[in-house]
Design a protein around this motif. Structure first.
Motif, mmCIF file in Angstrom:
data_model
loop_
_atom_site.group_PDB
_atom_site.id
_atom_site.type_symbol
_atom_site.label_atom_id
_atom_site.label_comp_id
_atom_site.label_asym_id
_atom_site.label_seq_id
_atom_site.Cartn_x
_atom_site.Cartn_y
_atom_site.Cartn_z
ATOM 1 N N ARG A 1 -42.242 13.480 -8.947
ATOM 2 C CA ARG A 1 -40.997 14.252 -8.849
ATOM 3 C C ARG A 1 -39.796 13.539 -9.466
ATOM 4 N NH1 ARG A 1 -42.668 12.675 -4.046
ATOM 5 N NH2 ARG A 1 -41.365 11.324 -2.774
ATOM 6 N N ASP A 2 -39.709 12.221 -9.308
ATOM 7 C CA ASP A 2 -38.565 11.505 -9.881
ATOM 8 C C ASP A 2 -38.581 11.602 -11.405
ATOM 9 O OD1 ASP A 2 -37.689 10.794 -7.360
ATOM 10 O OD2 ASP A 2 -38.784 8.890 -7.367
ATOM 11 N N LYS A 3 -39.753 11.422 -11.989
ATOM 12 C CA LYS A 3 -39.877 11.512 -13.445
ATOM 13 C C LYS A 3 -39.639 12.946 -13.927
ATOM 14 C CE LYS A 3 -42.890 10.786 -17.330
ATOM 15 N NZ LYS A 3 -44.187 10.551 -17.864
ATOM 16 N N VAL A 4 -40.281 13.908 -13.273
ATOM 17 C CA VAL A 4 -40.185 15.307 -13.693
ATOM 18 C C VAL A 4 -38.741 15.798 -13.616
ATOM 19 C CG1 VAL A 4 -40.849 17.677 -13.129
ATOM 20 C CG2 VAL A 4 -42.570 15.862 -13.088
ATOM 21 N N LEU A 5 -38.098 15.546 -12.502
ATOM 22 C CA LEU A 5 -36.751 16.068 -12.299
ATOM 23 C C LEU A 5 -35.698 15.349 -13.137
ATOM 24 C CD1 LEU A 5 -36.941 16.723 -8.459
ATOM 25 C CD2 LEU A 5 -37.132 18.379 -10.323
ATOM 26 N N SER A 6 -36.050 14.186 -13.696
ATOM 27 C CA SER A 6 -35.103 13.480 -14.559
ATOM 28 C C SER A 6 -35.309 13.803 -16.036
ATOM 29 C CB SER A 6 -35.213 11.958 -14.341
ATOM 30 O OG SER A 6 -36.470 11.497 -14.780
ATOM 31 N N GLU A 7 -36.328 14.596 -16.345
ATOM 32 C CA GLU A 7 -36.572 15.024 -17.724
ATOM 33 C C GLU A 7 -35.413 15.889 -18.216
ATOM 34 O OE1 GLU A 7 -39.193 14.724 -20.043
ATOM 35 O OE2 GLU A 7 -39.884 13.099 -18.761
ATOM 36 N N PRO A 8 -35.126 15.877 -19.537
ATOM 37 C CA PRO A 8 -34.057 16.750 -20.051
ATOM 38 C C PRO A 8 -34.376 18.238 -19.851
ATOM 39 C CG PRO A 8 -35.012 15.396 -21.814
ATOM 40 C CD PRO A 8 -35.692 15.023 -20.555
ATOM 41 N N TYR A 9 -35.647 18.597 -19.956
ATOM 42 C CA TYR A 9 -36.099 19.973 -19.739
ATOM 43 C C TYR A 9 -37.230 19.953 -18.714
ATOM 44 C CZ TYR A 9 -33.644 21.013 -24.105
ATOM 45 O OH TYR A 9 -32.701 21.154 -25.082
ATOM 46 N N GLN B 1 -36.650 23.426 -4.229
ATOM 47 C CA GLN B 1 -35.802 24.300 -5.032
ATOM 48 C C GLN B 1 -36.338 24.416 -6.464
ATOM 49 O OE1 GLN B 1 -31.756 22.957 -5.283
ATOM 50 N NE2 GLN B 1 -31.034 24.877 -6.152
ATOM 51 N N PHE B 2 -36.749 23.295 -7.032
ATOM 52 C CA PHE B 2 -37.283 23.302 -8.391
ATOM 53 C C PHE B 2 -38.580 24.098 -8.455
ATOM 54 C CE2 PHE B 2 -40.066 21.426 -11.649
ATOM 55 C CZ PHE B 2 -39.349 21.812 -12.767
ATOM 56 N N GLU C 1 -48.840 19.634 -6.604
ATOM 57 C CA GLU C 1 -49.153 18.282 -6.145
ATOM 58 C C GLU C 1 -48.742 17.234 -7.183
ATOM 59 O OE1 GLU C 1 -53.011 15.521 -5.029
ATOM 60 O OE2 GLU C 1 -53.266 17.691 -5.193
ATOM 61 N N ARG C 2 -49.036 17.492 -8.432
ATOM 62 C CA ARG C 2 -48.688 16.537 -9.485
ATOM 63 C C ARG C 2 -47.178 16.382 -9.642
ATOM 64 N NH1 ARG C 2 -53.183 17.263 -14.256
ATOM 65 N NH2 ARG C 2 -54.968 17.126 -12.872
ATOM 66 N N VAL C 3 -46.471 17.494 -9.525
ATOM 67 C CA VAL C 3 -45.008 17.430 -9.613
ATOM 68 C C VAL C 3 -44.463 16.645 -8.420
ATOM 69 C CG1 VAL C 3 -42.873 18.784 -9.541
ATOM 70 C CG2 VAL C 3 -44.751 19.505 -11.011
ATOM 71 N N TRP C 4 -45.029 16.837 -7.247
ATOM 72 C CA TRP C 4 -44.566 16.103 -6.073
ATOM 73 C C TRP C 4 -44.762 14.599 -6.272
ATOM 74 C CZ3 TRP C 4 -41.457 16.172 -2.189
ATOM 75 C CH2 TRP C 4 -41.583 15.213 -1.186
#
Length: 166
Positions: A48-56, A10-11, A42-45
């Motif tokens: 993903r936990d770090k990226v999706l927990s970012e404020p932006y 989704q993201f 690939e890097r986001v995958w």
């Protein structure tokens, strides 16, 4: 599918066009931009936990894209020539259908921070705070870069239309 995969998908779907346009604006090649986008997926995958927990998270991914594109440009050590497409100061016959292309060329010729700031604000609709996170600077710098970029674009368009003469 599990919820982590669903959230990731989704993201990625919500940012894929923005990431591609940003990469394309920086490297100038759609093939290389597509490669960058795939690397970003690939890097986001992997993070993903770090990226999706970012404020932006969108801004975080755009910063990743920007950094990867700059790394690619440095690796190939290619200077992009500024092709003005034949427009000159005295060219009074700038057709309206060509104005969008001319404007894109002017934006492409801007310094990197100005180019990214104006594209993210005026094309992508990002908030000043998100752009500051992408560029890793304060909001005042973002506003200054957007202002300078808009002025340069306006001046170049007026010069091409020959309205700048007094």
């Amino acid at each position: 599918m599990n919820s982590a995969s669903d959230t990731y998908i989704q993201f990625i779907l919500s940012v894929k066009d923005t990431v591609f346009r940003l990469a394309l604006s920086l490297v100038g090649s759609s093939v290389e931009a597509e490669d960058i986008v795939q690397d970003i997926y690939e890097r986001v995958w992997r993070a993903r936990d770090k990226v999706l927990s970012e404020p932006y998270p969108r801004a975080y991914v755009c910063r990743m894209t920007r950094n990867l594109a700059i790394d690619r440009l440095r690796a190939r050590k290619q200077n992009v020539d500024q092709d003005w497409g034949g427009y000159t100061d005295g060219d009074r016959e700038v057709a309206i259908k060509d104005m969008a292309q001319f404007t894109r060329q002017v934006i492409a010729s801007l310094p990197e921070r100005q180019r990214v700031a104006i594209e993210m604000r005026d094309v992508e609709g990002y908030e000043i705070e998100e752009i500051a996170a992408i560029l890793e600077c304060d909001t005042a710098s973002v506003r200054m870069n957007i202002s300078r970029a808009r002025k340069r674009v306006r001046d170049e368009v007026l010069k091409a239309l020959n309205y700048g003469e007094k």
